[in-house]
Design an enzyme around this catalytic site. Structure first.
Site, short mmCIF file in Angstrom:
data_model
loop_
_atom_site.label_atom_id
_atom_site.label_comp_id
_atom_site.label_asym_id
_atom_site.label_seq_id
_atom_site.Cartn_x
_atom_site.Cartn_y
_atom_site.Cartn_z
N CYS A 113 0.82 -1.23 0.00
CA CYS A 113 0.00 0.00 0.00
C CYS A 113 0.85 1.27 0.00
O CYS A 113 0.64 2.19 0.80
CB CYS A 113 -0.94 0.02 1.20
SG CYS A 113 -2.06 -1.39 1.30
N GLN B 200 -8.49 -14.34 -9.05
CA GLN B 200 -8.15 -12.92 -8.91
C GLN B 200 -8.41 -12.46 -7.49
O GLN B 200 -9.47 -12.74 -6.92
CB GLN B 200 -8.99 -12.09 -9.88
CG GLN B 200 -8.60 -12.23 -11.34
CD GLN B 200 -7.35 -11.43 -11.70
OE1 GLN B 200 -6.76 -10.76 -10.88
NE2 GLN B 200 -6.96 -11.50 -12.96
N TYR C 23 -3.51 -19.37 -20.96
CA TYR C 23 -3.19 -19.12 -19.55
C TYR C 23 -4.50 -19.03 -18.75
O TYR C 23 -4.74 -18.11 -17.99
CB TYR C 23 -2.37 -17.83 -19.39
CG TYR C 23 -1.19 -17.72 -20.33
CD1 TYR C 23 0.05 -18.27 -20.01
CD2 TYR C 23 -1.32 -17.07 -21.56
CE1 TYR C 23 1.13 -18.17 -20.89
CE2 TYR C 23 -0.25 -16.98 -22.45
CZ TYR C 23 0.97 -17.52 -22.10
OH TYR C 23 2.03 -17.42 -22.97
N CYS D 121 -1.16 -7.95 -16.53
CA CYS D 121 -0.87 -7.32 -15.24
C CYS D 121 0.44 -6.55 -15.29
O CYS D 121 0.90 -6.03 -14.27
CB CYS D 121 -0.82 -8.38 -14.13
SG CYS D 121 0.44 -9.65 -14.39
#
Length: 483
Positions: free
Chosen positions: A85, A307, A344, A441
């Site tokens: 974060c 996810q 994938y 990603c």
């Protein structure tokens, strides 16, 4: 005599100019870029240079002269220490602007292909408690901050510094204790803190990664939008009585937290915490939980890939589905259901999500356990037009494979951060699908692959999606159509 260590140079009174890749900020000094963590554009600071490179330097803020008007107060007590974060001091809308710019810069500078106007980034539905999976390490000697080490009451020799928390960035053997993490629903904090206290109360040892001994080793939490919770505890049995203590802890957790519907454990004697080759045992409940998406259910086990931001995964998959099936011209609107390849495929989430609009979906994935999950997920949802194959993508997806199973009308590809192997790119080019939907990603490797795919495709649409608020990570979906 050893060489005298040179003092690190300090640059005074500089203004942070912008956000950079990998969560850094930057400013220019003497014709060089200087990258600095935890900076906000508009901050006026003193910076100490910690690394000198040929084309750039790296530094750290040692004095805040004037805070940027954009800077906000981080909401987490562990901000700046645990390694996660890193953008909490940046308002969420500013984070989204930086991620949009990151995608644009990488696709433009690295890809060097013709691009349409980018769609505005899709912000996360949740910005706190958005993760459905977290892992915590256990250690016999915790890491202390510089400020904590200045405390005169701290006794480093008392041997009672075991803790549960996150690994410090760049240090495999250093764990910082976490009291409250905002990444997951708060129940996990209560469970984790209780486990730490109870384990200490019964004399349970905590793991020493260097000596590879100690009983309590690792905790993995999963939860789902169906209200289920999974906890997997990794132990490391060293001596007689360890297994009894492990069972005592598990019984305590089972009694105190009925919300846990899947309580599992394992004895891990390996040098790392990976699960793939471990035998997992169920202490209470099931060995899985369910996630729901529209009218679909997905079975998620401790080894499954899913996810980690459930709500935002749904937004991502809706983009993928739209890019797969939206008609680009009147002729396409009249064609029959397409044959679709999902590369994938993981546990087949995308494959099953789009299957009802396809004639048939073929999913390919390296991990055999994931393919078994994909098949189960098709069965659970009564989806009969999917076929899944396990193996290395470049070995399975060959011209002969396409000859045997049919030339795809649509290919969806969602590769790991490293992007696609050149052999896979070549097979896609030879297969000549009408459209290709590329989920990434890592926009940098996606941009590299787009340059290779430019031989047969043009980019029709670009949609960034934020899956991980308060971090620099960003997903990106690109629609390509055959030239």
């Amino acid at each position: 005599m050893g060489r005298k260590r040179q003092s690190l140079p300090i640059i005074e009174n500089v203004t942070i100019e912008s956000i950079a890749a990998e969560g850094m900020s930057l400013f220019h000094h003497n014709d060089k870029v200087v990258f600095v963590p935890f900076g906000v554009p508009g901050d006026v600071v003193d910076v100490q240079i910690v690394k000198k490179k040929h084309k750039y330097n790296e530094g750290r803020i040692i004095n805040m002269i004037k805070k940027s008007a954009k800077r906000i107060v981080p909401f987490c007590e562990h901000f700046g220490i645990c390694g996660g974060c890193k953008w909490q001091m940046l308002p969420y809308q500013e984070q989204l602007k930086a991620k949009q710019q990151q995608v644009h810069d990488q696709l433009t500078r690295i890809g060097k292909v013709e691009l349409p106007d980018f769609m505005p980034i899709l912000g996360s539905v949740k910005t706190k408690e958005y993760r459905n999976k977290l892992e915590f390490g256990c250690c016999d000697r915790r890491w202390f901050t510089h400020e904590e080490l200045q405390d005169p009451t701290l006794d480093l020799d008392n041997g009672n510094h075991s803790a549960i928390g996150f690994h410090i960035p760049g240090a495999f053997d250093k764990i910082y204790p976490i009291h409250k993490c905002w990444l997951m629903e708060d129940l996990h904090n209560s469970i984790r803190n209780d486990i730490e206290a109870y384990a200490k109360s019964i004399g349970m040892t905590f793991y020493d990664v260097r000596q590879q001994k100690g009983l309590l080793r690792n905790l993995m939490f999963r939860n789902s939008n169906t209200g289920e919770w999974m906890l997997l505890i990794q132990f490391h049995y060293d001596e007689e009585g360890d297994e009894a203590k492990a069972m005592q802890l598990l019984q305590h957790v089972a009694e105190q937290y009925p919300q846990i519907t899947s309580l599992m454990y394992t004895d891990n004697q390996k040098g790392n915490d990976s699960l793939a080759d471990l035998e997992l045992k169920t202490f209470k409940g099931n060995s899985f939980i369910y996630e729901a998406m529209e009218d679909l259910k997905f079975k998620v086990g401790p080894k499954s890939f899913y996810q980690t931001n459930t709500e935002q995964a749904y937004q991502l998959y809706k983009v993928v589905r739209e890019f797969c099936f939206m008609p680009l011209n009147d002729q396409e609107a009249c064609t029959e259901a397409p044959l679709l390849y999902d590369l994938y495929t993981g546990t087949g989430t995308i494959a099953n999500f789009v299957a009802r609009k396809a004639k048939h979906v073929i999913g390919i994935e390296y991990v055999e356990e994931a393919i078994e999950d994909a098949k189960v997920n098709s069965q659970i949802n009564k989806i009969e037009n999917t076929t899944f194959f396990a193996g290395d993508m470049k070995d399975i997806l060959t011209d002969d494979f396409i000859q045997d199973h049919g030339r795809p009308d649509i290919i969806v590809t969602d590769p790991p951060r490293a992007g696609m192997h050149p052999d896979v790119v070549n097979v896609i080019l030879n297969a000549r699908p009408k459209r290709l939907v590329y989920v990434s990603c890592n926009p940098a490797t996606q941009a590299r692959d787009l340059q290779l795919l430019d031989a047969g495709f043009i980019v029709k649409a670009v949609q960034p999606v934020d899956m991980f608020p308060h971090t620099s990570h960003v997903e990106n979906v690109v629609l390509l159509v055959r030239k």
